[in-house]
Write an enzyme that holds these catalytic residues in place. Structure first.
Site, PDB file in Angstrom:
ATOM      1  N   ASP A 128       0.840  -1.195   0.000  1.00 34.84           N
ATOM      2  CA  ASP A 128       0.000   0.000   0.000  1.00 34.84           C
ATOM      3  C   ASP A 128       0.878   1.249   0.000  1.00 34.84           C
ATOM      4  O   ASP A 128       2.017   1.214   0.511  1.00 34.84           O
ATOM      5  CB  ASP A 128      -0.896   0.017   1.242  1.00 34.84           C
ATOM      6  CG  ASP A 128      -2.004  -1.022   1.179  1.00 34.84           C
ATOM      7  OD1 ASP A 128      -2.351  -1.464   0.073  1.00 34.84           O
ATOM      8  OD2 ASP A 128      -2.535  -1.378   2.254  1.00 34.84           O
ATOM      9  N   PRO A 129       0.385   2.358  -0.530  1.00 34.34           N
ATOM     10  CA  PRO A 129       1.200   3.578  -0.570  1.00 34.34           C
ATOM     11  C   PRO A 129       1.801   3.978   0.779  1.00 34.34           C
ATOM     12  O   PRO A 129       2.964   4.393   0.834  1.00 34.34           O
ATOM     13  CB  PRO A 129       0.204   4.633  -1.072  1.00 34.34           C
ATOM     14  CG  PRO A 129      -0.717   3.863  -1.955  1.00 34.34           C
ATOM     15  CD  PRO A 129      -0.881   2.532  -1.268  1.00 34.34           C
TER      16      PRO A 129
END
Length: 303
Positions: free
Chosen positions: A47-48
């Site tokens: 995930d970012p």
């Protein structure tokens, strides 16, 4: 006529210590630009806002990505008790709250059903596809949707620290397709207090360890500098989960043409998926049958 892709024919793995912020795809693009590589891909999305080990395959190494993606991965992460969010992490909006706080013993007891073969419902804000569309796109539009549970193998899930009543730190080792955010969400529900992930770091992925990883800032500093090539790991590292069988030059020639090639006996049984090598370099991946490897993936001969 297909357009020829620009860039260098460079093969191997570059392990990035991903910072919080950029997406995994953005990291791949940055690495491809920094190395001026024709082809690149990653072995398992982060995930970012997650950090840690993101293994980037280049050139012929992209053919080994499935074997790293399918391997076990380990995570260290923080959880906040008392709040559920719509994204199951600290980036989302709080959608439920509770004053209840679990004890250490209650947490340890609640972890047991999350170990072994489990069924997990991915977060609404995730990249899983529903009728061909990413779940997060539907979630952003406020669509009410159901996401089917998926099987997941959890090798280990441990409570490692309890800094205060509101939070805890965990370590988890799991197989392909696991969502740490879903673990936190479901753990909070099990404990009757709600919970979400506050931070997440991948500490290893298959054969790639935290100590192998290079900070993104270092890659940017060395962008398009030959010195960056020194950090590349051989493509063969991506095959470490498979048995290796050595082949003769004649066998290698047949394998590279897509035909079965003879290999020397080794630590493999009939029907096993293996990789064949010549002088330590990968030639092909395939199925071992009666003294020969029947190739499914073939690697280009070294220049």
């Amino acid at each position: 006529m297909a357009r020829k892709r620009k860039g260098r024919d460079i093969s191997g793995w570059l392990v990035v210590d991903k910072p919080a912020g950029p997406s995994s795809t953005a990291i791949v693009n940055k690495v491809r630009w920094a190395l001026q590589a024709k082809k690149a891909g990653h072995a398992g999305t982060l995930d970012p806002e997650a950090t840690g080990v993101l293994a980037i395959a280049l050139g012929e190494a992209t053919k080994t990505v499935p074997f790293v993606t399918d391997a076990l991965k380990a995570y260290r992460f923080g959880v906040r008790f008392g709040q559920a969010t719509n994204t199951d992490d600290a980036e989302g909006e709080v959608i439920a709250a509770s004053d209840a706080r679990p004890t250490d013993d209650e947490i340890k007891q609640a972890l047991r059903p999350f170990i072994g073969d489990i069924m997990q419902v991915p977060p609404r804000f995730s990249a899983v596809k529903i009728d061909g569309e990413r779940a997060y796109k539907r979630a952003r539009e406020g669509e009410d949707m159901e996401i089917a549970a998926r099987p997941l193998w959890v090798e280990e899930l441990l409570l490692t620290d309890r800094p205060d009543a509101d939070g805890a730190v965990f370590e988890m080792t799991c197989g392909k397709g696991g969502y740490v955010r879903a673990i936190a969400r479901d753990l909070g529900e099990s404990l009757g207090c709600h919970a979400h992930v506050t931070w997440l770091r991948r500490t290893w992925s298959g054969p790639f360890e935290e100590e192998d990883a290079i900070p993104l800032s270092r890659i940017e500093d060395l962008a398009q500098d030959p010195a960056l090539d020194e950090f590349l790991l051989p493509l063969e590292v991506g095959l470490s989960e498979l048995p290796e069988l050595r082949c003769t030059p004649e066998g290698a020639a047949k394998l590279r043409n897509g035909n079965p090639g003879m290999v020397h006996p080794g630590d493999a049984e009939y029907g096993d998926e293996c990789w064949a090598s010549l002088d330590g370099r990968a030639v092909a991946v395939g199925i071992y049958k009666a003294g020969a490897l029947h190739p499914s993936r073939v690697f280009a001969a070294p220049a």
